[in-house]
Design a protein around this motif. Structure first.
Motif, short mmCIF file in Angstrom:
data_model
loop_
_atom_site.label_atom_id
_atom_site.label_comp_id
_atom_site.label_asym_id
_atom_site.label_seq_id
_atom_site.Cartn_x
_atom_site.Cartn_y
_atom_site.Cartn_z
N UNK A 148 -7.98 -3.98 -11.94
CA UNK A 148 -7.88 -3.42 -13.29
C UNK A 148 -6.96 -2.20 -13.36
N UNK A 149 -6.93 -1.41 -12.29
CA UNK A 149 -6.11 -0.20 -12.36
C UNK A 149 -4.62 -0.53 -12.33
N UNK A 150 -4.26 -1.65 -11.73
CA UNK A 150 -2.85 -2.05 -11.72
C UNK A 150 -2.68 -3.45 -12.30
N UNK A 152 -1.22 -4.86 -14.96
CA UNK A 152 0.12 -5.34 -15.34
C UNK A 152 1.02 -5.52 -14.12
N UNK A 153 0.83 -4.68 -13.12
CA UNK A 153 1.60 -4.83 -11.88
C UNK A 153 1.24 -6.16 -11.21
N UNK A 155 0.04 -8.79 -12.57
CA UNK A 155 0.53 -9.91 -13.37
C UNK A 155 2.02 -10.14 -13.11
N UNK A 156 2.77 -9.05 -13.11
CA UNK A 156 4.22 -9.16 -12.86
C UNK A 156 4.49 -9.71 -11.46
N UNK A 158 2.48 -11.58 -9.58
CA UNK A 158 2.09 -12.98 -9.43
C UNK A 158 3.02 -13.91 -10.19
N UNK A 159 3.51 -13.43 -11.32
CA UNK A 159 4.37 -14.27 -12.15
C UNK A 159 5.74 -14.46 -11.50
N UNK A 160 6.33 -13.37 -11.00
CA UNK A 160 7.68 -13.46 -10.44
C UNK A 160 7.87 -12.25 -9.52
N UNK A 165 9.97 -6.90 -7.77
CA UNK A 165 10.63 -6.07 -6.76
C UNK A 165 11.86 -5.38 -7.35
N UNK A 167 12.59 -4.57 -10.42
CA UNK A 167 12.33 -3.47 -11.37
C UNK A 167 11.57 -2.34 -10.69
N UNK A 168 11.42 -2.40 -9.38
CA UNK A 168 10.91 -1.24 -8.65
C UNK A 168 9.43 -1.24 -8.33
N UNK A 169 8.79 -2.41 -8.44
CA UNK A 169 7.38 -2.49 -8.02
C UNK A 169 7.36 -2.78 -6.52
N UNK A 216 -3.28 -15.01 -18.30
CA UNK A 216 -3.83 -14.80 -16.96
C UNK A 216 -5.25 -14.24 -17.03
N UNK B 67 17.75 -0.43 -12.73
CA UNK B 67 17.72 -1.66 -11.94
C UNK B 67 18.69 -2.70 -12.53
N UNK B 81 2.57 -20.57 -14.54
CA UNK B 81 1.77 -19.36 -14.80
C UNK B 81 1.38 -19.31 -16.28
N UNK B 82 0.09 -19.05 -16.58
CA UNK B 82 -0.31 -19.03 -17.99
C UNK B 82 0.12 -17.74 -18.67
N UNK B 91 7.37 -7.66 -19.83
CA UNK B 91 7.35 -7.27 -18.41
C UNK B 91 8.62 -6.50 -18.02
N UNK B 94 8.57 -2.75 -17.83
CA UNK B 94 7.88 -2.05 -16.73
C UNK B 94 8.86 -1.35 -15.79
N UNK B 95 10.15 -1.65 -15.92
CA UNK B 95 11.13 -0.98 -15.06
C UNK B 95 11.18 0.52 -15.37
N UNK B 98 5.76 2.79 -14.62
CA UNK B 98 4.92 1.95 -13.76
C UNK B 98 3.67 2.69 -13.32
N UNK B 100 -0.32 4.02 -12.99
CA UNK B 100 -1.62 3.37 -12.88
C UNK B 100 -2.17 3.19 -14.30
N UNK B 101 -2.96 2.15 -14.53
CA UNK B 101 -3.45 1.78 -15.86
C UNK B 101 -2.31 1.62 -16.86
#
Lengths: 268, 251
Positions: A148-150, A152-153, A155-156, A158-160, A165, A167-169, A216, B67, B81-82, B91, B94-95, B98, B100-101
């Motif tokens: 839950x704390x990450x 959206x990270x 999701x991103x 797992x999706x791609x 990577x 975009x800096x994750x 998801x 990026x 992926x759903x 998404x 997000x660049x 990023x 937490x939460x």
């Protein structure tokens, strides 16, 4: 059965266990199905058998040994894969059988009568202890917090993961965290469905949920609900016919999957 | 001013050379096309530029703190992926943030609406990606890349096996983005690409570079390692050097 629920501590434990297990399998199952890390997860689960054997041999709680072995494999697989390019599938297969072999080896060295391993291999929800419940609560709390704390990270990632990577994750840290979460989750589920059958409880609910989920988060929630229904029916059958819960839960899940295929086909 | 400089980059897979001493640079705001045969190192080059693979030799300098806007090959893209179109596009934002939460802000959502409008896909916003056609999916991936507000946009085979209307839409869009953004397109679709780009390079382990964007028979022969029938690739007449025109017919 409702009566038994009120009267017997073991039934209450079983029900709480089923609830916690469905939270864990909903999350981890949905993730490994999307990530296609199914065999890897099953491999980590099997490798933990070595730790159970070690626990018996050295006379400490076997589940802690299982955690040790599962976490160790979950670190070893990606690390060796990165350094030697062996392929994580091959490494998974090796650690899978190495863990099982060590388990048998340690048990052979255990003094006295050989312990009964069926509850670890096939699971028995009716024998879940208060200590097991505590372990499951801690693991569920860790998994939920990290997810839950990450969110959206994840999701991103797992999706791609390539795009994540770029975009800096930090996807390699996420790889390791995910390995770790899988390791602790499968061990927490051992008492429920057993090492051999864990993978079915992880993959069948999300496989059905995928037919209907439009996001998801819904995939996870549907998987949790289905996991709970299957565990509950499995528990019910287990209780009345005295069949180990792992087998009943898996059979119920498979039947539900077959039915959902027909429903899906008729709706198209 | 250069936005990216590639200096003597080599990548080997074991004993196999995938890229051999590649050097090139791209001017800010220009449109470069790289063509080449399958197995010529196109994918490896993209991965090196994106930082997904470290080169064995050489270096890559990127003069941008943002990026790279990457548009992957949509037909290699896993679509099970759903997730809905608007969530995929979001998404990209997000660049910038990023924490937490992490939550998408109202600005992020507004920006994603603008990007969807730009690509003419706002009616698809709540569609699951597995329900999209190839051309629609390609536009979604471009939209996601634009959400990162990149200086440099890299597209991998953006128009392979999509309908001709989407192809025209995509090239027209890239043409309007040109100048504001630097665009690198990697494709084997030589015909269409050559009418839009400023310069072209042919990649087959080594890189053959052409400032003026002209594709000659020599270049292609060099890059592909054997004479190539330009006409078979549907090259428009105006990019064909004179000596090739006689005796060939294009479709």
């Amino acid at each position: 059965m409702i009566n038994a629920l009120f009267h017997y501590q073991f039934m209450q434990n079983a029900l709480i266990g089923a609830l916690l297990a469905s939270i864990l399998t909903g999350i981890i199952g949905a993730i490994i199905v999307e990530k296609k890390w199914i065999m890897l997860s099953s491999g980590i689960a099997h490798s933990s058998f070595g730790g159970i054997g070690l626990g018996y041999m050295l006379n400490f709680e076997p589940i802690y040994g299982a955690f040790l072995f599962a976490i160790f494999s979950s670190i070893l697989i990606p690390t060796i894969d990165r350094k030697t390019d062996t392929g994580s599938e091959n490494l998974t297969a090796m650690l899978w059988s190495l863990g099982m072999a060590l388990g048998i080896f340690f048990i052979a060295f255990t003094p006295g009568y050989p312990p009964d391993m069926t509850s670890y291999l096939f699971g028995n929800i009716l024998t879940i202890s208060f200590q097991n419940i505590m372990v499951m609560i801690v693991v569920t709390a860790i998994v939920l917090t990290i997810l839950l704390s990450y969110y959206n990270h994840w999701k991103a990632y797992l999706f791609d993961h390539e795009f994540a990577f770029i975009i800096g994750i930090n996807t390699s840290v996420m790889d390791y965290v995910l390995y770790f979460l899988i390791a602790i989750s499968v061990v927490a589920l051992i008492k429920m469905v057993g090492i051999i059958l864990i993978i079915a409880l992880l993959t069948i609910p999300p496989s059905i949920a995928r037919f209907y989920a439009k996001s998801f988060s819904r995939l996870i929630i549907y998987s949790m609900i289905l996991g709970f229904i299957f565990s509950f029916i499995g528990l019910f059958i287990s209780y009345y016919y005295n069949i180990p819960s792992g087998a009943t839960i898996i059979l119920v899940s498979i039947i539900a999957f077959v039915i959902s295929i027909f429903i899906k086909k008729n709706n198209q | 001013m250069k936005i990216i400089e590639v200096k003597n980059v080599s990548v080997n897979y074991g004993n196999v050379k995938a890229l051999d001493q590649i050097s090139f640079s791209i001017d800010k705001g220009s449109f470069l096309g790289i063509i080449g045969p399958n197995g010529g190192g196109k994918t490896t080059l993209i991965k090196v530029l994106l930082g997904l693979i470290k080169p064995d030799k050489g270096e890559i300098i990127i003069h941008s703190d943002k990026p790279i806007g990457y548009v992957p090959q949509f037909n290699n893209f896993e679509r099970r992926f759903p997730i809905t179109v608007c969530k995929v596009i979001l998404m990209g934002s997000m660049s910038h943030k990023k924490s937490i939460f992490h939550k998408y802000s109202a600005e992020d959502k507004e920006k994603s609406n603008d990007v969807m409008k730009l690509l003419g896909i706002e009616h698809l916003r709540n569609r699951l990606i597995k329900q999209l056609s190839g051309g629609q999916m390609q536009k979604v991936l471009i939209a996601r890349a634009l959400m990162t507000e990149p200086d440099l946009l890299i597209l991998d085979e953006p128009t392979a096996s999509i309908d001709s209307q989407s192809r025209t839409d995509i090239y027209n869009l890239l043409n309007t983005l040109k100048g504001d953004k630097t665009i690198l397109i990697i494709s084997h679709d030589i015909g269409t690409i050559s009418s839009y780009i400023d310069s072209i390079a042919c990649l087959n382990v080594k890189l053959y570079y052409h400032e003026d964007g002209q594709i000659t028979q020599d270049t292609l022969s060099q890059a592909y390692g054997c004479p190539v029938d330009l006409v078979a690739h549907g090259i428009p007449h105006r990019v064909l050097p004179e000596h090739l025109n006689g005796g060939h017919h294009h479709d």
